[in-house]
Scaffold this motif. Structure first.
Motif, short mmCIF file in Angstrom:
data_model
loop_
_atom_site.label_atom_id
_atom_site.label_comp_id
_atom_site.label_asym_id
_atom_site.label_seq_id
_atom_site.Cartn_x
_atom_site.Cartn_y
_atom_site.Cartn_z
N ASP A 140 -13.01 -20.28 -8.64
CA ASP A 140 -13.32 -19.20 -9.59
C ASP A 140 -14.42 -19.62 -10.55
N VAL A 141 -14.35 -20.88 -11.04
CA VAL A 141 -15.36 -21.38 -11.98
C VAL A 141 -16.74 -21.40 -11.32
N SER A 153 -17.82 -19.72 -8.75
CA SER A 153 -18.28 -18.37 -8.47
C SER A 153 -18.97 -17.78 -9.70
N ASP A 154 -18.41 -18.00 -10.87
CA ASP A 154 -19.02 -17.50 -12.11
C ASP A 154 -20.34 -18.23 -12.41
N LEU A 155 -20.36 -19.54 -12.18
CA LEU A 155 -21.57 -20.30 -12.47
C LEU A 155 -22.72 -19.90 -11.56
N ALA A 163 -23.19 -17.12 -10.23
CA ALA A 163 -23.62 -15.74 -10.50
C ALA A 163 -24.82 -15.71 -11.44
N GLN A 206 -28.96 -20.98 -11.50
CA GLN A 206 -28.05 -22.01 -12.04
C GLN A 206 -27.73 -23.05 -10.97
#
Length: 461
Positions: A202-203, A205-207, A209, A213
């Motif tokens: 989950d972490v 996936s957010d990064l 996005a 990055q």
């Protein structure tokens, strides 16, 4: 001129590297390090000896001069640190973070806590009960054998490993599947059993996005990196990106290639690394985020990891993500780092002359074991169970072997009408198959061959 970078690598004076470097002679020497002291004053002494063997005086005087000892000889603090700093003043140049803060970006640390699965908890508690039995043995006899201490360290390492993932601890049954799988499957995910890797997915996936990055992911163990890489492979590919895995077994050429690709290739957005990449790498121009899949025992190692991206030349704010398993040995390790930080601050902070440890900080190694696995945290049977078998290597990963090439076809050679010889080859070598008639004929020629060898001056085989 001798310039020694990452000088903390000679902190142990007994190592071959340390002894070899200290034999080098030059009128000019520089030792560069961000962590001149990690655990003990003797480490600082070893680094200083590279510059001048007499820099801090005789090694045997170090502890009597600067350490506070209790009646049992246990270190409970340090004193005369102003005197120590004066001695270091002749050769020490220090730049602190506040002095260069205007040149460094802002740093944000976030801790993500995860619980263990029932299976992880069961294995963790079984290992913890064995640790408690060894601690109780120490309480009773006030000593442990070398074998006991080695087993204690392996038990603690195994407890930390199982906090990462059941599959990392019970590696062999899933090794081939993990190393050859193209994508994660639900069945393999069940076998791996890791809420921490679920959180990491989950972490990440957010990064990812965030356009452009790049992320550096650290673990002490290659096995954990392999699991993590497979666990998030679909997330990485969905972002149109790729990942790289950096570990200690790579050749120097391959290491250099991976670092160059991560820095130059926009699609290489995730860099998985063991602590082999924790020092000596400059990744600040590519990444500004570090994810720690577990907390190292030594806080200096954690800072060295973060230092791969938080260094001069970094233009963006830096984000540090720590994944920590709760209510287990990993959480307790996270809370047991104050002593090392206090010692470092005391030696180098000009406002500090003495460092006094509280009861927790002054605790011996085995006292700390009682805090890592406190009484009552797990049941301990009166009769010790058969100890859990621990592998000699807790992070060995098999190489993925390519499929074996088919053996070349056998050849048949006609020696005479009705008499042939078969020649074949496999991994063991070349094989000749002769019929009995041919073998008998060759044996009959032995006297003739021996006579020819004698005439040529060659000894008989």
């Amino acid at each position: 001129l001798i310039v020694l970078d990452e000088a903390q690598r000679i902190k142990n004076w007994q190592t071959k590297t340390s002894r070899t470097l200290k034999r080098l002679e030059s009128p000019f020497k520089l030792a560069l390090t961000g962590t001149p002291l990690e655990n003990r004053l003797a480490e600082l002494q070893s680094v200083a000896e590279f510059l001048d063997p007499r820099a801090l005086g005789a090694p045997w005087k170090l502890m009597p001069t600067y350490a506070r000892l209790d009646d049992d000889g246990k270190v409970v603090g340090y004193t005369n640190l102003d005197q120590l700093r004066r001695r270091m003043g002749r050769f020490l140049i220090r730049r602190t973070r506040p002095e260069v803060l205007s040149q460094l970006p802002r740093r944000t640390d976030n801790n993500f806590w995860t619980r263990l699965t029932d299976k992880q908890q069961e294995v963790h508690d079984e290992l913890a009960s064995q640790v408690l039995r060894l601690v109780n043995k120490w309480r009773k006899f006030k000593r442990l054998t070398q074998e006991d201490l080695q087993r204690l360290m392996m038990l603690l390492t195994s407890m930390r490993i199982v906090c990462n993932a059941s599959g990392q601890h019970d590696w062999k049954p899933i090794e081939a599947e993990v190393l050859t799988a193209r994508r994660m499957t639900l069945e393999l995910k069940r076998k791996i059993g890791s809420p921490k890797l679920d959180e990491f997915r989950d972490v990440l996936s957010d990064l990812l996005a965030v356009p452009g990055q790049k992320v550096v992911v650290f673990s002490q163990w290659e096995r954990m990196l392999r699991l993590a890489d497979l666990y998030v492979r679909d997330v990485i590919e969905a972002a149109g990106a790729s990942s790289l895995v950096f570990w200690g077994g790579l050749s120097l050429k391959k290491r250099d290639e991976l670092v160059k690709r991560f820095n130059a290739d926009p699609s290489a957005r995730v860099f998985f690394s063991t602590d082999a990449g924790g020092v000596g790498l400059n990744l600040q121009h590519a990444a500004n985020c570090v994810v720690n899949l577990e907390i190292p025992w030594n806080p200096a190692v954690l800072e060295q990891r973060v230092g791969r991206v938080l260094r001069m030349g970094q233009k963006k704010s830096v984000e540090v993500v720590n994944l920590i398993s709760s209510e287990c040995v990993e959480e307790r390790i996270f809370n047991l780092v104050a002593q090392k930080k206090a010692l470092f601050a005391g030696v180098f902070d000009p406002a500090v002359k003495d460092v006094r440890f509280n009861a927790d900080q002054a605790a011996s190694f085995l006292d700390k074991m009682k805090r890592l696995v406190p009484d009552g945290s797990v049941p301990v049977t009166a009769e010790p169970m058969a100890p859990t078998a621990l592998p000699a290597n807790l992070d060995c990963v098999a190489a993925v072997k390519p499929p074996a090439l088919p053996a070349p076809p056998a050849a048949r050679i006609e020696l005479s009408p009705g008499l042939s010889m078969r020649v074949s080859q496999d991994a063991a070598g070349v094989h000749l198959t002769l019929p009995r008639e041919a073998l008998a004929a060759l044996q009959g020629l032995r006297p003739v061959l021996e006579a020819l060898l004698k005439l040529s001056g060659t000894s008989t085989p």
